[in-house]
Design a protein around this motif. Structure first.
Motif, mmCIF file in Angstrom:
data_model
loop_
_atom_site.group_PDB
_atom_site.id
_atom_site.type_symbol
_atom_site.label_atom_id
_atom_site.label_comp_id
_atom_site.label_asym_id
_atom_site.label_seq_id
_atom_site.Cartn_x
_atom_site.Cartn_y
_atom_site.Cartn_z
ATOM 1 N N THR A 105 10.846 136.885 76.683
ATOM 2 C CA THR A 105 10.112 137.948 77.365
ATOM 3 C C THR A 105 8.641 137.557 77.400
ATOM 4 O O THR A 105 8.055 137.232 76.364
ATOM 5 C CB THR A 105 10.277 139.299 76.650
ATOM 6 O OG1 THR A 105 11.624 139.752 76.805
ATOM 7 C CG2 THR A 105 9.348 140.348 77.261
ATOM 8 N N ARG A 109 -0.123 137.630 81.221
ATOM 9 C CA ARG A 109 -0.438 136.429 81.985
ATOM 10 C C ARG A 109 -0.552 135.221 81.072
ATOM 11 O O ARG A 109 -0.999 135.328 79.926
ATOM 12 C CB ARG A 109 -1.756 136.629 82.745
ATOM 13 C CG ARG A 109 -1.661 137.568 83.942
ATOM 14 C CD ARG A 109 -3.016 137.731 84.600
ATOM 15 N NE ARG A 109 -3.569 136.439 84.999
ATOM 16 C CZ ARG A 109 -3.338 135.839 86.167
ATOM 17 N NH1 ARG A 109 -2.552 136.423 87.058
ATOM 18 N NH2 ARG A 109 -3.881 134.676 86.455
ATOM 19 N N ALA A 128 10.129 139.199 82.744
ATOM 20 C CA ALA A 128 8.749 139.608 83.001
ATOM 21 C C ALA A 128 8.698 141.124 82.925
ATOM 22 O O ALA A 128 9.539 141.809 83.505
ATOM 23 C CB ALA A 128 8.293 139.128 84.373
ATOM 24 N N LEU A 133 3.588 140.478 86.872
ATOM 25 C CA LEU A 133 3.773 139.342 85.975
ATOM 26 C C LEU A 133 4.801 138.372 86.553
ATOM 27 O O LEU A 133 4.635 137.149 86.464
ATOM 28 C CB LEU A 133 4.203 139.833 84.593
ATOM 29 C CG LEU A 133 4.276 138.782 83.490
ATOM 30 C CD1 LEU A 133 2.972 138.005 83.378
ATOM 31 C CD2 LEU A 133 4.615 139.431 82.155
ATOM 32 N N ARG A 134 5.849 138.896 87.145
ATOM 33 C CA ARG A 134 6.847 138.027 87.780
ATOM 34 C C ARG A 134 6.196 137.200 88.895
ATOM 35 O O ARG A 134 6.417 135.993 89.007
ATOM 36 C CB ARG A 134 8.009 138.841 88.339
ATOM 37 C CG ARG A 134 9.123 137.984 88.927
ATOM 38 C CD ARG A 134 10.304 138.823 89.397
ATOM 39 N NE ARG A 134 11.437 137.969 89.728
ATOM 40 C CZ ARG A 134 11.606 137.376 90.909
ATOM 41 N NH1 ARG A 134 10.721 137.574 91.875
ATOM 42 N NH2 ARG A 134 12.646 136.591 91.124
ATOM 43 N N LEU A 137 4.090 134.419 87.383
ATOM 44 C CA LEU A 137 4.881 133.311 86.844
ATOM 45 C C LEU A 137 5.404 132.402 87.953
ATOM 46 O O LEU A 137 5.479 131.186 87.799
ATOM 47 C CB LEU A 137 6.045 133.859 86.021
ATOM 48 C CG LEU A 137 5.661 134.591 84.728
ATOM 49 C CD1 LEU A 137 6.903 135.191 84.077
ATOM 50 C CD2 LEU A 137 4.943 133.673 83.755
ATOM 51 N N ILE A 148 13.827 134.215 86.618
ATOM 52 C CA ILE A 148 12.966 135.318 86.189
ATOM 53 C C ILE A 148 13.540 136.650 86.647
ATOM 54 O O ILE A 148 13.910 136.815 87.807
ATOM 55 C CB ILE A 148 11.547 135.164 86.753
ATOM 56 C CG1 ILE A 148 10.990 133.774 86.465
ATOM 57 C CG2 ILE A 148 10.628 136.232 86.174
ATOM 58 C CD1 ILE A 148 9.686 133.493 87.180
ATOM 59 N N ALA A 150 12.569 140.911 86.368
ATOM 60 C CA ALA A 150 11.569 141.895 85.960
ATOM 61 C C ALA A 150 12.269 143.063 85.281
ATOM 62 O O ALA A 150 13.034 143.789 85.919
ATOM 63 C CB ALA A 150 10.762 142.378 87.161
#
Length: 621
Positions: A105, A109, A128, A133-134, A137, A148, A150
């Motif tokens: 997890t 950032r 994320a 944030l996703r 990344l 990934i 979320a």
């Protein structure tokens, strides 16, 4: 499952609270949980193992990796879940050569330097905690988007409190006494500390002078690390306003303080807990100021984790004059959080729901680590005695279907159900027993010829499949086709006894709505009712668990998919849309249409591992 969390826990940050609550949620579901951390004790019943995860010296990292590897091998761990980059680093090396998946997890950032992109230590799946944030990344860290997902931090919301927290029509009211309180809740070090210092210097003095009944509470850990400017401003406030400045520091009773607070200033988990408790929030985080959270701006605020995370590199400057104006306007006429917003927050961040999503991620990582990718999922409907005079070519005659089964047998394809698949993914069945060449045969609507023709043929080969039925047993023919086109021939649907014969034969039963409606054409509450009620009706009528859902007409969108997940389904199956594997999107599993005149070559194509990629390329889907 047997789950190991690895945590950097020098202080009880939001990531640590999240890991602990997640561990407790999974323990409550019967899973066994261990936590490797550099804190003892933690408020959990999980088995704790000490390791200096926060110590980044190479010697300690080697020790940490050795400890994690020993725990994994000794306790036969199914998945390792890390909650910081330091934890992911040591776990990545600890698991080298082991068939144990690593899930990380990411709570904030990541520093953009060469090693971040060159060394992907986060493992098989990455969670994320928000949409921004996703995006970060993927766009800036250059991480593979397919790995990934979320999933927000979960919160165990309290139903009620004994303090001045009153629930009426699921809306918490503002305390109407003369006392009003603004609380800054968060850490006082790092970026959060800088925000606190600015509030102490620029915002709180003005509010305290303007509102004589106001108290300001400072709640959170690491108060000793408040920046020097903040300490000076705090000392001045205490001198000027005395007991109206409440320096609480770290407390385990955040819900109690929320109950006594008129307006909360904070971000991340603080904002989520406050909104879920009905407390209005000024969302101020390390990245930005998202404003007073309302139904209108909730989605945008949630995407940034309420001000904590930006999607791209950007200035983190905050207009504290605007924040002050928002606080003044609110305190002049306080109002409660809207009931609809509170319910939305509780639904989106409820710990049990989040824990279920995380468990899905563990299972996806487990199947991926085992090398289980594309599984052909074939979609059939009617199995009549002879060809049908219909424009809907969704049938395969009895004789042709027998040829399909003979072909599957010859190619050594092993039919399984989605329920079987989920048992392997969860560890209920050993992965070493997973078929080398699996196939899933699905049948929609439950036509009478499925009982007379399909079931005997499948039993002859020792095969089982998945039958998708309507929840309303009063629907006895394909009225959705006939009502749309009166020239369409009527096709009868099985009676209850015939449906129960499939359950007795070991088939999986899935839900297909109550009435075969086009879900995206319905108002969302009606669509959600069609979905949820079909599950309940089938489980009651057939006395069997229902874990998968088939979208009528393959008609879906993100809101409908969310409703399927919310109704408690583990999988949602589409028609000709979806990912390259089941785990690419459990709520949109790709199925292959089967038609009357399938040939040996088309059967070969449609059951081959490369078919989904070919179909996507050909149809641009």
């Amino acid at each position: 499952m047997r789950i190991l969390h690895v945590v950097s826990a020098e202080f009880f940050a939001g990531s640590v609270a999240y890991a602990v609550q997640l561990a407790e949620a999974h323990r409550a579901q019967g899973h066994q949980v261990w936590i490797v951390a550099d804190a003892d004790p933690l408020p959990t019943g999980a088995t704790l193992v000490w390791a200096g995860i926060s110590n980044r010296s190479y010697r300690q990292r080697l020790r940490n990796a050795r400890i994690i590897r020993q725990v994994v091998k000794r306790e036969k761990i199914d998945v390792v879940h890390c909650h910081s980059r330091a934890a992911s680093w040591v776990s990545y090396f600890a698991l080298r050569g082991l068939a144990v998946p690593l899930v990380s997890t990411v709570h904030g950032r990541q520093h953009l330097h060469a090693s971040t992109s060159l060394f992907d230590v986060y493992g098989d799946k990455v969670i994320a905690i928000c949409d921004n944030l996703r995006e970060h990344l993927i766009a800036e860290v250059k991480m593979d988007a397919a790995k990934i997902v979320a999933i927000p931090n979960g919160v165990a919301f309290a139903a009620s409190r004994n303090e001045k927290l009153r629930v009426r029509n699921e809306e918490l009211e503002i305390d109407n006494s003369s006392l009003i309180r603004v609380a800054f809740i968060g850490r006082f070090n790092g970026g959060k500390g800088e925000r606190a210092a600015a509030l102490l210097a620029q915002v709180f003095p003005v509010l305290l002078r303007e509102f004589p009944a106001l108290r300001v509470a400072l709640i959170g850990g690491e108060l000793e690390h408040l920046p020097a400017a903040g300490k000076a401003a705090l000392a001045q406030l205490q001198a000027d306003f005395g007991e109206r400045i409440e320096v609480v520091g770290f407390t385990a009773d955040v819900p109690g303080w929320l109950a006594r607070t008129t307006l909360v200033i904070g971000a991340g988990r603080v904002a989520i807990e406050a909104l879920g408790a009905g407390r209005p929030v000024l969302a101020l985080g390390e990245a930005s100021y998202a404003g007073l959270v309302s139904e209108a701006n909730f989605a945008q605020a949630a995407a940034s984790n309420f001000g904590d995370i930006s999607a791209r590199q950007a200035s983190t400057a905050v207009d504290f004059t605007a924040l002050l104006a928002d606080a003044q306007a609110f305190l002049q006429a306080p109002w409660p959080v809207a009931a609809a917003l509170q319910q939305q927050v509780r639904a989106q961040y409820r710990l049990t729901s989040v824990a279920a999503r995380v468990l899905e991620t563990y299972q996806a990582a487990r199947m991926q680590k085992a090398g289980i990718g594309y599984i052909p999922v074939l979609m059939y409907h009617k199995i009549p005695d002879a060809p049908l005079a219909t424009k809907h070519q969704i049938y395969v005659t009895k004789d042709n279907f027998a040829k399909h089964l003979a072909y599957f047998k010859k190619r050594q394809l092993t039919p399984i159900t989605f329920a079987d698949y989920l048992k392997y993914a969860s560890g209920e069945l050993p992965l070493q027993d997973f078929p080398a060449r699996p196939i899933i045969l699905t049948f929609d609507d439950g036509y009478t010829d499925n009982y007379t023709n399909l079931l005997p043929l499948m039993q002859q080969y020792g095969y089982r499949g998945v039958m998708y039925l309507l929840g309303d047993f009063a629907v006895r023919y394909n009225r959705w086709d006939v009502e749309a086109d009166p020239s369409e021939p009527r096709a009868d649907i099985m009676n209850p006894e015939q449906k129960r014969a499939f359950v007795a034969a070991g088939w999986e039963i899935g839900a297909h709505t109550m009435s075969h409606s086009r879900l995206t054409a319905l108002p969302l509450p009606e669509a959600a009712a069609e979905i949820a009620q079909s599950k309940a009706a089938l489980e009651t009528a057939l006395n069997t668990g229902i874990v998968t859902f088939a979208y009528p007409f393959g008609d879906l969108n993100e809101a409908v998919k969310n409703a399927v997940r919310a109704a408690g389904f583990a999988l949602g199956v589409a028609t000709d849309t979806g990912g390259l594997s089941i785990e690419a999107d459990r709520m949109q599993v790709f199925r292959v249409n089967m038609f009357p005149n399938e040939s040996t070559s088309s059967l070969f194509k449609k059951t081959s591992p490369w078919y989904r990629r070919y179909y996507r390329w050909k149809r641009k889907k």
